[in-house]
Design an enzyme around this catalytic site. Sequence first.
Site, PDB file in Angstrom:
ATOM      1  N   ARG A 108      14.187  -0.580   0.837  1.00 27.40           N
ATOM      2  CA  ARG A 108      14.847   0.499   1.585  1.00 27.40           C
ATOM      3  C   ARG A 108      16.272   0.138   2.019  1.00 27.40           C
ATOM      4  O   ARG A 108      16.742   0.636   3.043  1.00 27.40           O
ATOM      5  CB  ARG A 108      14.042   0.910   2.821  1.00 27.40           C
ATOM      6  CG  ARG A 108      12.854   1.790   2.518  1.00 27.40           C
ATOM      7  CD  ARG A 108      13.282   3.225   2.267  1.00 27.40           C
ATOM      8  NE  ARG A 108      12.229   3.965   1.586  1.00 27.40           N
ATOM      9  CZ  ARG A 108      11.293   4.669   2.207  1.00 27.40           C
ATOM     10  NH1 ARG A 108      11.293   4.781   3.502  1.00 27.40           N
ATOM     11  NH2 ARG A 108      10.372   5.297   1.519  1.00 27.40           N
ATOM     12  N   ARG A 126      18.568   4.899   5.614  1.00 26.60           N
ATOM     13  CA  ARG A 126      19.178   5.387   6.853  1.00 26.60           C
ATOM     14  C   ARG A 126      19.751   4.315   7.764  1.00 26.60           C
ATOM     15  O   ARG A 126      20.472   4.634   8.697  1.00 26.60           O
ATOM     16  CB  ARG A 126      18.165   6.260   7.598  1.00 26.60           C
ATOM     17  CG  ARG A 126      17.941   7.600   6.904  1.00 26.60           C
ATOM     18  CD  ARG A 126      16.689   8.292   7.403  1.00 26.60           C
ATOM     19  NE  ARG A 126      15.518   7.538   6.984  1.00 26.60           N
ATOM     20  CZ  ARG A 126      14.267   7.935   7.182  1.00 26.60           C
ATOM     21  NH1 ARG A 126      14.028   9.042   7.821  1.00 26.60           N
ATOM     22  NH2 ARG A 126      13.258   7.199   6.771  1.00 26.60           N
ATOM     23  N   ARG A 180      24.138  11.453   2.380  1.00 28.12           N
ATOM     24  CA  ARG A 180      22.956  12.327   2.386  1.00 28.12           C
ATOM     25  C   ARG A 180      23.286  13.702   2.950  1.00 28.12           C
ATOM     26  O   ARG A 180      22.737  14.708   2.515  1.00 28.12           O
ATOM     27  CB  ARG A 180      21.852  11.691   3.210  1.00 28.12           C
ATOM     28  CG  ARG A 180      20.517  12.432   3.108  1.00 28.12           C
ATOM     29  CD  ARG A 180      19.557  11.818   4.079  1.00 28.12           C
ATOM     30  NE  ARG A 180      18.186  12.268   4.062  1.00 28.12           N
ATOM     31  CZ  ARG A 180      17.733  13.494   4.066  1.00 28.12           C
ATOM     32  NH1 ARG A 180      18.562  14.505   3.966  1.00 28.12           N
ATOM     33  NH2 ARG A 180      16.440  13.750   4.140  1.00 28.12           N
ATOM     34  N   ASP A 223      12.707   8.200  -5.558  1.00 27.88           N
ATOM     35  CA  ASP A 223      11.474   8.122  -4.785  1.00 27.88           C
ATOM     36  C   ASP A 223      10.305   7.950  -5.749  1.00 27.88           C
ATOM     37  O   ASP A 223      10.389   8.353  -6.911  1.00 27.88           O
ATOM     38  CB  ASP A 223      11.263   9.375  -3.927  1.00 27.88           C
ATOM     39  CG  ASP A 223      10.350   9.053  -2.752  1.00 27.88           C
ATOM     40  OD1 ASP A 223      10.858   8.629  -1.706  1.00 27.88           O
ATOM     41  OD2 ASP A 223       9.125   9.172  -2.904  1.00 27.88           O
ATOM     42  N   TYR A 263      -1.339  10.113  -2.970  1.00 29.63           N
ATOM     43  CA  TYR A 263      -0.541  11.263  -2.521  1.00 29.63           C
ATOM     44  C   TYR A 263      -0.974  12.550  -3.222  1.00 29.63           C
ATOM     45  O   TYR A 263      -0.992  13.626  -2.614  1.00 29.63           O
ATOM     46  CB  TYR A 263       0.947  11.024  -2.774  1.00 29.63           C
ATOM     47  CG  TYR A 263       1.601  10.151  -1.733  1.00 29.63           C
ATOM     48  CD1 TYR A 263       1.825  10.628  -0.438  1.00 29.63           C
ATOM     49  CD2 TYR A 263       1.988   8.853  -2.024  1.00 29.63           C
ATOM     50  CE1 TYR A 263       2.413   9.823   0.526  1.00 29.63           C
ATOM     51  CE2 TYR A 263       2.588   8.038  -1.069  1.00 29.63           C
ATOM     52  CZ  TYR A 263       2.791   8.527   0.211  1.00 29.63           C
ATOM     53  OH  TYR A 263       3.369   7.741   1.157  1.00 29.63           O
TER      54      TYR A 263
HETATM   55  O1  CP3 Z   1      16.423   1.327  -1.048  1.00 29.06           O
HETATM   56  C1  CP3 Z   1      15.366   1.516  -1.678  1.00 29.06           C
HETATM   57  O2  CP3 Z   1      14.345   0.854  -1.445  1.00 29.06           O
HETATM   58  C2  CP3 Z   1      15.369   2.511  -2.822  1.00 29.06           C
HETATM   59  C3  CP3 Z   1      14.958   3.830  -2.562  1.00 29.06           C
HETATM   60  C4  CP3 Z   1      13.517   4.198  -2.260  1.00 29.06           C
HETATM   61  C5  CP3 Z   1      13.178   5.349  -1.506  1.00 29.06           C
HETATM   62  N1  CP3 Z   1      11.835   5.523  -1.557  1.00 29.06           N
HETATM   63  C6  CP3 Z   1      14.137   6.227  -0.838  1.00 29.06           C
HETATM   64  C7  CP3 Z   1      13.674   7.031   0.299  1.00 29.06           C
HETATM   65  C8  CP3 Z   1      12.318   3.640  -2.701  1.00 29.06           C
HETATM   66  C9  CP3 Z   1      12.088   2.377  -3.499  1.00 29.06           C
HETATM   67  C10 CP3 Z   1      11.262   4.503  -2.257  1.00 29.06           C
HETATM   68  C11 CP3 Z   1       9.846   4.296  -2.596  1.00 29.06           C
HETATM   69  C12 CP3 Z   1       8.819   4.998  -1.832  1.00 29.06           C
HETATM   70  N2  CP3 Z   1       8.786   6.306  -1.466  1.00 29.06           N
HETATM   71  C13 CP3 Z   1       7.601   4.429  -1.447  1.00 29.06           C
HETATM   72  C14 CP3 Z   1       7.171   3.016  -1.734  1.00 29.06           C
HETATM   73  C15 CP3 Z   1       7.819   2.045  -0.833  1.00 29.06           C
HETATM   74  C16 CP3 Z   1       7.237   1.991   0.549  1.00 29.06           C
HETATM   75  O3  CP3 Z   1       7.998   2.270   1.485  1.00 29.06           O
HETATM   76  O4  CP3 Z   1       6.059   1.664   0.686  1.00 29.06           O
HETATM   77  C17 CP3 Z   1       6.847   5.408  -0.775  1.00 29.06           C
HETATM   78  C18 CP3 Z   1       5.462   5.240  -0.153  1.00 29.06           C
HETATM   79  C19 CP3 Z   1       7.612   6.607  -0.814  1.00 29.06           C
HETATM   80  C20 CP3 Z   1       7.228   7.943  -0.286  1.00 29.06           C
HETATM   81  C21 CP3 Z   1       8.146   8.361   0.774  1.00 29.06           C
HETATM   82  N3  CP3 Z   1       9.471   8.731   0.554  1.00 29.06           N
HETATM   83  C22 CP3 Z   1       7.876   8.473   2.152  1.00 29.06           C
HETATM   84  C23 CP3 Z   1       6.542   8.161   2.806  1.00 29.06           C
HETATM   85  C24 CP3 Z   1       9.060   8.920   2.762  1.00 29.06           C
HETATM   86  C25 CP3 Z   1       9.276   9.342   4.194  1.00 29.06           C
HETATM   87  C26 CP3 Z   1       9.280   8.181   5.099  1.00 29.06           C
HETATM   88  C27 CP3 Z   1      10.515   8.118   5.955  1.00 29.06           C
HETATM   89  O5  CP3 Z   1      10.972   6.986   6.164  1.00 29.06           O
HETATM   90  O6  CP3 Z   1      11.035   9.176   6.374  1.00 29.06           O
HETATM   91  C28 CP3 Z   1      10.055   9.020   1.764  1.00 29.06           C
HETATM   92  C29 CP3 Z   1      11.465   9.450   1.941  1.00 29.06           C
HETATM   93  C30 CP3 Z   1      12.505   8.452   1.558  1.00 29.06           C
HETATM   94  N4  CP3 Z   1      12.570   7.826   0.349  1.00 29.06           N
HETATM   95  C31 CP3 Z   1      13.636   8.065   2.331  1.00 29.06           C
HETATM   96  C32 CP3 Z   1      14.380   7.166   1.534  1.00 29.06           C
HETATM   97  C33 CP3 Z   1      15.679   6.499   1.873  1.00 29.06           C
HETATM   98  C34 CP3 Z   1      13.984   8.568   3.715  1.00 29.06           C
HETATM   99  C35 CP3 Z   1      14.366   9.986   3.605  1.00 29.06           C
HETATM  100  C36 CP3 Z   1      15.688  10.365   4.220  1.00 29.06           C
HETATM  101  O7  CP3 Z   1      16.752   9.902   3.795  1.00 29.06           O
HETATM  102  O8  CP3 Z   1      15.602  11.190   5.092  1.00 29.06           O
END
Ligand code: CP3
Length: 340
Positions: free
Chosen positions: A25, A29, A38, A75, A151
Site C-alpha cells: 500500500r 493515502r 485521486r 486492485d 469477495y
Molecule cells: O500500493 C499498493 O500496494 C498497490 C495498490 C493496491 C491497492 N489495492 C490499492 C488500493 C494493492 C496491491 C491492492 C490490493 C488489495 N485490494 C488487497 C490485497 C492486499 C491487502 O490489503 O490485503 C485487497 C484485500 C483489496 C481490496 C480492497 N481495495 C479493499 C478492502 C479496499 C478498501 C480498504 C481501504 O483501505 O479503504 C480497497 C481500496 C484500495 N485499494 C485503496 C487503495 C490505495 C484505498 C482506496 C482509496 O484510495 O480510497
Amino acid sequence: MLKNDLLLKASLGKDVERAPVWLMRQAGRVLPEYRATRAKAKNFIEFVKTPELAAEVTIQPVDILGVDAAIIFSDILVIPEAMGLPYEMIEAKGPFFPTTIKTKNDIDKLKIAQVEDLDYVIKAIQLTKKELNNRVPLIGFAGAPFTILAYMIEGSGSKTFSKAKQFLYTEPKLAHLLLQKITNSTINYLKGQVANGADIIQLFDSWAGVLSEKMFYEFSLKYMAQIAEEIGAHVPVTIFAKDAHYAIEKISQTKCNNIGLDWTINPLLAKKLSNGKTLQGNADPCLLYADDETIVNETQAMLLAFGKQNYICNLGHGLYPDIEKSKVKLFVDTVKAFTY
Ligand code: CP3
C-alpha cells in the site's frame, strides 16, 4: 538493464549489499500526493481505470519515499469484474458486489478473463515502465484465488467470511469449479502483466487467515501453486498468505521465490521453515505510529534477525492511511542506511 535490481537479486537468492525495501500500500493515502491525484478522478474505480493517473501514483513512492520497487496501482477486485462480476468501492467502507455467486449457474455464467479485458491495467504498466525508465523494478500483482472467491461470495469485506466458508463446506465441488476459473483468469492476467513489463509478481491471499490449516491447503495453496508454476517460469513470484505462517514450509514447496510474512511470526522461526526461499516482511504497520527511536530500533532488530541475504524488507501488511509520511520515510531510510 535495471539500475536498481536489489529486489530481483534478493528474490533469486543472489548476494546483495543491503536488503531491498518497499511497502505494501505504498501507493496510497499516506501520501498527500496520492490524495491529490485521486481527487482528479470521479471515484476509485475510475481512478484505477485511468492509466495516466494509475501510472502517476505508482511512481510517487519511488520519487518521494525512495523505495527499491514500484507496485502497479490497481486492485485485486479487477479480476471478478473482468469475469463478469462488477464491484463498487464505497468511500470509507470498502468493496461491495451488487450481485454475488450462489449457484452453479452463477459460476457457469462467469467468463475466463482474458488480458484484453484488463487492458487498462496493461496500459498503466506500459506507461509506468516508460516513466520509471529502469530506475527500479515494477511489481505486478493479483489476489489469490481464495481471497477473490471470498469477495465474490460474501459480496463485501467481513471479519469472518462465514458466508464464503459456508460455501466451501457445503458446496466443495462448486468451490473448486469457481477457484479453477479464477485461477485460469489470473494466469491470463498475470502473463499479460509480465509480457508488458512487470518484473516480479505478488499474490495477495489477504483472507487466508480465516481458513483452517487443512482448508488453506485444499482451497487456497493448491491454486496459488498453479499460478506460481506458470508465472514463476518467467519472473519471480511472491506468495503472501496473511496469518497462515503455519504454512511456510508447504508454501516453500511451491515454485514461488519469495514468501511474504505478517508480523505474528518470529523471523528466525520463519527462516528455519522456509527451505532457503527469500522472506519478505514483516514489521507491524502500527510500529509506524511509534516515536522515531522505537521505529529505528525495531527496524534494525528486524534487519538483523532476517539477515542480509534472501530477504526483502517490508511491513507485514499494508500501510494504514493515517500513518504519517515522515514515519514511512524514516522506516525506508533506516533500512537503506543499515550496515550489517
Ligand atoms: O500500493 C499498493 O500496494 C498497490 C495498490 C493496491 C491497492 N489495492 C490499492 C488500493 C494493492 C496491491 C491492492 C490490493 C488489495 N485490494 C488487497 C490485497 C492486499 C491487502 O490489503 O490485503 C485487497 C484485500 C483489496 C481490496 C480492497 N481495495 C479493499 C478492502 C479496499 C478498501 C480498504 C481501504 O483501505 O479503504 C480497497 C481500496 C484500495 N485499494 C485503496 C487503495 C490505495 C484505498 C482506496 C482509496 O484510495 O480510497
